[in-house]
Design a protein around this motif. Sequence first.
Motif, mmCIF file in Angstrom:
data_model
loop_
_atom_site.group_PDB
_atom_site.id
_atom_site.type_symbol
_atom_site.label_atom_id
_atom_site.label_comp_id
_atom_site.label_asym_id
_atom_site.label_seq_id
_atom_site.Cartn_x
_atom_site.Cartn_y
_atom_site.Cartn_z
ATOM 1 N N GLY A 636 -2.254 9.043 1.552
ATOM 2 C CA GLY A 636 -3.522 8.433 0.688
ATOM 3 C C GLY A 636 -3.783 7.262 1.301
ATOM 4 N N LYS A 637 -4.450 6.389 0.492
ATOM 5 C CA LYS A 637 -4.947 5.109 0.948
ATOM 6 C C LYS A 637 -4.089 4.246 0.533
ATOM 7 N N GLY A 638 -3.727 3.434 1.625
ATOM 8 C CA GLY A 638 -2.756 2.328 1.359
ATOM 9 C C GLY A 638 -3.232 1.260 0.669
ATOM 10 N N LYS A 639 -2.338 0.384 0.597
ATOM 11 C CA LYS A 639 -2.925 -0.799 -0.273
ATOM 12 C C LYS A 639 -3.761 -1.603 0.326
ATOM 13 N N GLU A 640 -4.363 -2.725 -0.211
ATOM 14 C CA GLU A 640 -5.453 -3.469 0.315
ATOM 15 C C GLU A 640 -4.816 -4.170 1.585
ATOM 16 N N GLY A 641 -5.544 -4.247 2.499
ATOM 17 C CA GLY A 641 -5.124 -5.026 3.682
ATOM 18 C C GLY A 641 -4.397 -4.195 4.850
ATOM 19 N N GLU A 642 -3.809 -2.890 4.242
ATOM 20 C CA GLU A 642 -3.152 -2.049 5.262
ATOM 21 C C GLU A 642 -3.901 -1.031 5.570
ATOM 22 N N SER A 643 -3.304 -0.322 6.325
ATOM 23 C CA SER A 643 -4.338 1.040 6.960
ATOM 24 C C SER A 643 -5.091 1.688 5.956
ATOM 25 N N ASP A 644 -6.096 2.340 6.239
ATOM 26 C CA ASP A 644 -6.772 3.242 5.219
ATOM 27 C C ASP A 644 -5.790 4.287 4.613
ATOM 28 N N ARG A 645 -5.115 4.729 5.678
ATOM 29 C CA ARG A 645 -4.404 5.950 5.242
ATOM 30 C C ARG A 645 -2.792 5.349 5.546
ATOM 31 N N ARG A 646 -2.162 6.134 4.708
ATOM 32 C CA ARG A 646 -0.659 5.848 4.773
ATOM 33 C C ARG A 646 -0.137 6.883 3.982
ATOM 34 N N HIS A 647 1.251 7.088 4.297
ATOM 35 C CA HIS A 647 2.069 8.023 3.473
ATOM 36 C C HIS A 647 2.445 7.518 2.267
ATOM 37 N N SER A 648 2.371 8.373 1.152
ATOM 38 C CA SER A 648 2.265 7.902 -0.059
ATOM 39 C C SER A 648 4.037 7.521 -0.297
ATOM 40 N N LYS A 649 4.860 8.112 0.367
ATOM 41 C CA LYS A 649 6.361 7.795 0.187
ATOM 42 C C LYS A 649 6.989 6.886 1.384
ATOM 43 N N GLY A 650 6.301 7.458 2.216
ATOM 44 C CA GLY A 650 6.968 6.519 3.539
ATOM 45 C C GLY A 650 7.867 7.627 3.999
ATOM 46 N N CYS A 651 8.090 7.481 5.356
ATOM 47 C CA CYS A 651 9.115 8.305 5.761
ATOM 48 C C CYS A 651 10.575 7.920 5.664
ATOM 49 N N LYS A 669 -0.693 11.567 11.875
ATOM 50 C CA LYS A 669 -1.349 10.405 13.130
ATOM 51 C C LYS A 669 -1.562 9.348 12.218
ATOM 52 N N ILE A 670 -0.597 8.840 11.581
ATOM 53 C CA ILE A 670 -0.732 7.472 10.897
ATOM 54 C C ILE A 670 0.492 6.721 11.169
ATOM 55 N N MET A 671 0.302 5.318 11.216
ATOM 56 C CA MET A 671 1.413 4.645 11.519
ATOM 57 C C MET A 671 2.185 4.348 10.175
ATOM 58 N N CYS A 672 3.482 4.195 10.523
ATOM 59 C CA CYS A 672 4.522 3.829 9.388
ATOM 60 C C CYS A 672 4.100 2.507 8.963
ATOM 61 N N SER A 673 4.329 2.498 7.374
ATOM 62 C CA SER A 673 4.085 1.367 6.568
ATOM 63 C C SER A 673 5.349 0.769 5.993
ATOM 64 N N SER A 674 4.927 -0.192 5.111
ATOM 65 C CA SER A 674 5.886 -1.119 4.760
ATOM 66 C C SER A 674 6.871 -0.146 3.753
ATOM 67 N N ILE A 675 6.348 0.701 3.281
ATOM 68 C CA ILE A 675 7.279 1.680 2.310
ATOM 69 C C ILE A 675 7.966 2.465 2.921
ATOM 70 N N CYS A 676 7.925 2.777 4.304
ATOM 71 C CA CYS A 676 8.730 3.512 4.995
ATOM 72 C C CYS A 676 10.212 3.105 5.199
ATOM 73 N N LYS A 677 11.158 4.002 5.314
ATOM 74 C CA LYS A 677 12.263 3.533 5.295
ATOM 75 C C LYS A 677 12.995 4.111 6.579
ATOM 76 N N CYS A 678 12.187 4.179 7.405
ATOM 77 C CA CYS A 678 12.578 4.843 8.815
ATOM 78 C C CYS A 678 13.400 3.783 9.598
ATOM 79 N N VAL A 679 14.319 4.162 10.534
ATOM 80 C CA VAL A 679 15.233 3.428 11.103
ATOM 81 C C VAL A 679 14.774 3.581 12.505
#
Length: 800
Positions: A636-651, A669-679
């Motif tokens: 979905g659409k990310g927060k303002e200032g972030e990418s237009d598309r982001r994972h709703s839950k994060g990876c 084909k989107i970049m990970c966002s702040s909500i991702c918990k990836c390592v």
Amino acid sequence: MNVVSPELNSLLPDEIMDTEAIVMDELPAESTVLTGQAEAPAPMETELSEMVALNVVAMPTQRTQALTTSTTADSTLGSISTGTQLLLTSSGAAVHRPATPSAGKSGSPGVSSGLQKLSTPFAIPANHQIILNKVSADTRSPAQAPKQEGQKLVVTTLPKGGQPIMLTLSHTGAKAASVQGAADAKAPLQQFQVVTIGGRADRKPVMGVQAVSTTSQLLAPSQQSALQAQQLKTVQIAKKTQASPSGQMITKFIITKPLNSKGLSGQTSVSPVIPGRVLPQNPPGTPPQTIASSETATLQSMPSSKIAISPLKSPSKLTVVSVASQAPSSPQKSVTLPINVALGQQILAVQQQPAASSPAKVVSSSSTPQTIKPVQTVAVGGVGTPQYKTIIPLATPPNVQPIQVPGSRFHYVRLVTATTSSGTGQTGSPNTNSPAIQTAKPVVVNTAAVRMSVPLVPAQPMKQVVPKPLSSSSTPQVVTSSQSQQRLIMPATALPQIQPNLTNLPPGTVLAPAPGGANVGYTVLPAQYVTQLQQSPFVTLASSTSFSTPTSVQTQARLSLNGLSTSDSASRPRKPCNCTKSQCLKLYCDCFANGEFCNNCNCTNCFNNLEHETERLKAIKACLDRNPEAFKPKIGKGKEGESDRRHSKGCNCKRSGCLKNYCECYEAKIMCSSICKCVGCKNFEESLERKSLMHLADAAEVRVQQQTAAKTKLSFQISDLLTRTTPAVTSGGGKLPYTFVTKEVAEATCDCLIEQAEQAELTNQPQAVAERMILEEFGRCLMRIINSAGKAKADCSINC
DNA sequence: GAGTTTGAAACT
DNA sequence: CAGTTTCAAACTC
């Protein structure tokens, strides 16, 4: 009649269901003023006892029988003289207005709360049948949607100067008034359905009819606009008058609500989808649009039918409209319209069922192709946001099949065609032995509360969809507008005789196929599904016919599915799943997660199909219980200032570095966002690894595209060369036998050329060199062909 | 094509 | 909510 069985309904989340009930009970027989039980509460919140069947029997004097509203089968008919206006209200105010003052009793003035007037009386032609399935529920904001008790349904005819029949399903009384008056801006809008049955398609629609809901009357114009006041829906169906077996001219109006397919599954059938037309929705306040149908429609709903509605990814309701002409040989026939909606998709099942041998029920009408207005539009009155609908006439094969829409979610559509009626009209499901249907009642009006599943998915922009017309006689039309949730009405079969007119069908409205009709069903599909429908093996889109009104095809906004345009997702058919243990009823299964039926999958023990609706609904419910947003798009659409598309839950990737398709972000084909918990994430903007991967991926994609283009071009060139060259095998002539250039030879040549192109590319040859290499290879191929042909020719001359 | 890896979904 | 198990897709060989 249940829309959803209590069992299944209990499984559905409350927030997705809302009830709008209008119940009309039996009307006094032989009464010009027909009054149902006012304020009849819905037996169940989830129950739709909302079959409205209005059966008008036109005698030689065009006597009209109509207005029996009941869940019971014993409703009696009211007799109405020719040219009378019939007004039904669920509030117990059913008014029969004679066209002439002396023709009958005048109806109660208070009854016509939402129905103001009919400008011109119309004669009721014989043998008219209309079935309207009405689903009145705001699926988008059920919690906020007060129950609609003021719904009004207007059925009128536009025959030969006759009089319209108007059915007003409104709850009068203080309760309804208070509800309507106090309706807040979020209240769902009442919807009007106006069905006009006219003898001729080109006849002037019921323009003079004005339907005003109680709410509309109570609210200021600005409020109405904000609320998107109830929408008037007009359906004009050109009909053909035909004598019933008994010799009586029968006009049947049946208005029903969606029926659940349960219990009917065995009989349900799905027909190929054939392109029809896109019907634009009228914006609130716009006058109703009319579509003329070329045939008489006999529609009848099964009281026991149910509709299962599951959360839609799209808030729009699905409407199935089926209008079919009834075969003269099958006077008695009923149609059951099971509708299932699951996972945001709406599953529509339309099933025919033989009606009991009641003369009043007996309707014989032969569909007759008639000239239809080239451009016809159906305005779908969505609550809050109008929605376009796709109505697909169902084709003959009487079976139920899911329609897959790759890349999109919640696209389930069950299409059940009205099979050609036999002499006995035996096509119905044994499970749908509702007395109301078997016992031929002239008029059955049932409206009940409908607890609708509400899609939680935001509306998506629409993509351009151009359904392919099926038959030349049919007039598929595509009309688009800026409104979201556009849908197409697509005739599934080449049925020249059928031209259903649907205007302003409310979301969830179902028009059943005419019993004994010409195997025509209509289902409403979101426009974004059309692309898949065209690709789906289940749906055969006839291309034999072109739109008679190409100008009506308008560009639609493209849908966005998980950030990908519909065309993108549609062009990439969803991969078949390989589920083995989940029965395709868990989110492990991509099909299920996307709200699709499994289709051409490799799964085992699959329950993600129409044959396991119960299990599937349970699974949906379970998923929603665990995660109410389980079927929402993950991207979905990310927060303002972030990418237009982001994972709703994060990876939550740990080992892949988010640079493999294991990672849902990377896969999308989107970049990970702040909500991702990836390592160890490497899927961010500045990541060199990511850039490198992207570069390689792009290069590979370009390479594939180039190869594909080259192959296509060369194939075309070879084919063109072969076609332009006249094969000449002469016994002694010098011409070479081009007949040796078979398909296999041509393909082999193409392979050689492609191989040459790949080699040139791998060796980083300049384009000019590459082209030369390819041409040289082509020359060698030609020489080999020539040599082979010459050798064969020589051998033939020797042996022969 | 079989086996392995991976991470989301499901379960406890 | 966290840890574990299950599952199917992605990936590797």
